[in-house]
Design an enzyme around this catalytic site. Structure first.
Site, PDB file in Angstrom:
ATOM      1  CE1 TYR A  84      -1.196  -3.648  -1.928  1.00  0.00           C
ATOM      2  CE2 TYR A  84       0.803  -2.469  -2.738  1.00  0.00           C
ATOM      3  CZ  TYR A  84      -0.680  -2.367  -2.679  1.00  0.00           C
ATOM      4  OH  TYR A  84      -1.455  -1.764  -3.223  1.00  0.00           O
ATOM      5  CE  LYS A 141     -15.577 -10.492   0.810  1.00  0.00           C
ATOM      6  NZ  LYS A 141     -17.094  -9.856   0.436  1.00  0.00           N
ATOM      7  CG  ASP A 195     -18.680  -6.546  -0.062  1.00  0.00           C
ATOM      8  OD1 ASP A 195     -18.387  -6.414   1.139  1.00  0.00           O
ATOM      9  OD2 ASP A 195     -19.328  -7.628  -0.270  1.00  0.00           O
ATOM     10  CG  ASP A 213      -3.857   0.470  -3.798  1.00  0.00           C
ATOM     11  OD1 ASP A 213      -3.334   1.838  -3.809  1.00  0.00           O
ATOM     12  OD2 ASP A 213      -3.675  -0.285  -4.580  1.00  0.00           O
ATOM     13  CG  ASP A 249      -6.729   5.185  -6.107  1.00  0.00           C
ATOM     14  OD1 ASP A 249      -5.970   5.588  -5.292  1.00  0.00           O
ATOM     15  OD2 ASP A 249      -6.514   5.010  -7.236  1.00  0.00           O
TER      16      ASP A 249
HETATM   17  C1  IPM Z   1      -0.610   3.933  -3.950  1.00  0.00           C
HETATM   18  C2  IPM Z   1       0.129   3.272  -5.064  1.00  0.00           C
HETATM   19  C3  IPM Z   1       0.957   1.994  -4.659  1.00  0.00           C
HETATM   20  C4  IPM Z   1       0.350   1.261  -3.836  1.00  0.00           C
HETATM   21  C5  IPM Z   1       1.735   1.546  -6.032  1.00  0.00           C
HETATM   22  C6  IPM Z   1       2.362   2.712  -6.868  1.00  0.00           C
HETATM   23  C7  IPM Z   1       2.656   0.578  -5.579  1.00  0.00           C
HETATM   24  O1  IPM Z   1      -0.995   2.813  -5.548  1.00  0.00           O
HETATM   25  O2  IPM Z   1       0.286   4.475  -2.829  1.00  0.00           O
HETATM   26  O3  IPM Z   1      -1.514   3.823  -3.623  1.00  0.00           O
HETATM   27  O4  IPM Z   1      -0.326   0.366  -4.333  1.00  0.00           O
HETATM   28  O5  IPM Z   1       0.335   1.145  -2.767  1.00  0.00           O
HETATM   29 MG    MG Z   2      -3.022   3.309  -4.950  1.00  0.00          MG
END
Ligand code: IPM
Ligand code: MG
Length: 395
Positions: free
Chosen positions: A144, A193, A225, A249, A253
């Site tokens: 990042y 990893k 993984d 990240d 999710d």
């Molecule tokens: C999150 C989002 C951000 C990230 C994006 C929007 C840059 O996906 O906060 O998880 O990857 O950190």
């Molecule tokens: Mg995200």
């Protein structure tokens, strides 16, 4: 208590769900006798339109002068990604904010609420084992914030994102992971990893070193993984996961899918000193923006985290979380968590949905939560302990 909150709704559904979160914050301030000064600023595409920048100085100044930041979502429709208004919008706004204020760790809780297994995408017997975890994501390292480069070498196009970790960055994340585990079930899974990446080897070494300061917390290492697979096969094994920026990240999710929707999950980005930015990890969801159907819960729960971590208002934070939980248990559902009755008509595992589910919009969901907040100190509360602290706090 007197505090100022910088509110940055951003783009897409950000504006709609922020409006609802602010309603809840104002209600809580009123109920508990606090004075929160709420000042709104621009970020993302909305800021670009007004100031020609995704994060104008005006917004940075506003954040600087505030005690905490409540952030919505930024970003445009995928089809318009390369237009100036949206190009690099996320990088320029949210990543710059993280870097500017040194938000080194990001906390992302995910749990399946009691009685809510029916909206989880995984099997009921797996959910029944209990899903309640916290992902601690390092927020300032990795690809990042490494050097980004693209060009042509020997007639071949290339692009590169450098990914680096320093031991200090890993140590900060590790401490946050261990401290969080200490407040929960005392189990920390460090995800990397290390079989391939050098930075992951450093990660693993430093986390192990830090573990000597937390002998009461059980530490395990897991490859990313495998972790992705375990999150779906048996999420009950996780208490706190600590991991790097990119893995965090992605895994957060995945974990946010377990409760049924990203719309139910909040996040807190923190500095050492308690200053924080609180945001739903879901995006600006341009496809449903402006329709009044977005789930406001992630934004409302982010506001609860703000009260807890930046203002130390645990009772108020719990009140919001409990009101959200009760409104869900009462059957209120935005469309992202609504199980279509026609689909379940012949499904004997979901007999109650027919009676309990009520489809509501963004505002309706908040109305239900506010009504539960209002009712929290009713005599029939199943959570006596919390009721007591609520009553005390009102005095
Ligand atoms: C999150 C989002 C951000 C990230 C994006 C929007 C840059 O996906 O906060 O998880 O990857 O950190
Ligand atoms: Mg995200």
């Amino acid at each position: 208590m007197q505090r100022t909150i910088a509110v940055l709704p951003g783009d897409g559904i950000g504006r709609e769900v922020m409006r609802e979160a602010v309603r809840v914050v104002k209600y809580v301030a009123d109920k508990f006798g606090h004075e929160f000064k709420i000042s709104e600023g621009y970020a993302g595409g909305a800021a670009y339109e007004k100031y020609g920048s995704h994060l104008p100085k005006e917004t940075l100044d506003l954040c600087q002068e505030s005690d905490a930041i409540l952030f919505g979502s930024v970003g445009g429709p995928i089809s318009e990604m390369n237009e100036p208004k949206w190009k690099d919008c996320e990088r320029n706004s949210i990543l710059t904010l993280r870097k500017h204020f040194n938000f080194a760790v990001n906390l992302r809780p995910a749990k399946v609420y009691p009685g809510m297994a029916s909206i989880s995408p995984i099997r009921a017997d797996i959910v029944a084992k209990g899903v309640d975890m916290l992902i601690v994501r390092e927020l300032l390292g990795d690809a990042y914030f490494g050097r980004h480069e693209e060009g042509v070498r020997d007639g071949v196009r290339f692009a590169q994102d450098e990914s680096e970790y320093t031991e200090d960055q890993v140590r900060t994340a590790a401490h946050a992971g261990f401290k969080s585990a200490r407040l929960r079930r005392k189990k920390l899974t460090s995800v990397d990893k290390a079989n391939v990446l050098t930075a992951s080897r450093l990660w693993r070494t430093v986390v192990k070193e830090v573990s000597s300061e937390y002998p009461d917390v059980e530490l395990e290492d897991m490859l990313v993984d495998n972790c992705a697979m375990q999150l779906i096969k048996d999420p009950s094994q996780f208490d706190v996961i600590v991991t790097s920026n990119m893995f965090g990240d992605i895994l957060s999710d995945a974990s946010a899918a377990l409760p049924g929707s990203l719309g139910l999950c909040a996040s807190a980005s923190l500095t050492d000193g308690g200053f924080g930015l609180f945001e739903p990890p879901g995006g600006s969801a341009q496809d449903i923006a402006g329709k009044g159907v977005a789930n406001p819960i992630a934004q409302i729960l982010s506001a609860a985290l703000l009260l807890r971590y930046s203002f130390g208002l645990e009772t108020e934070a719990q009140a919001i979380e409990e009101a959200v939980e009760r409104s869900l248990q009462a059957g209120y559902r935005t469309s992202d968590i609504y199980v279509n009755l026609d689909d379940t008509a012949n499904d004997t595992s979901k007999p109650l949905l027919r009676w309990t589910e009520k489809l509501v919009g963004t505002e309706g969901m908040t109305d239900a939560i506010l009504a539960e907040l209002e009712n929290l100190d009713s005599k029939n509360s199943p959570k006596k302990g919390k009721e007591k602290s609520l009553a005390q706090a009102k005095k």
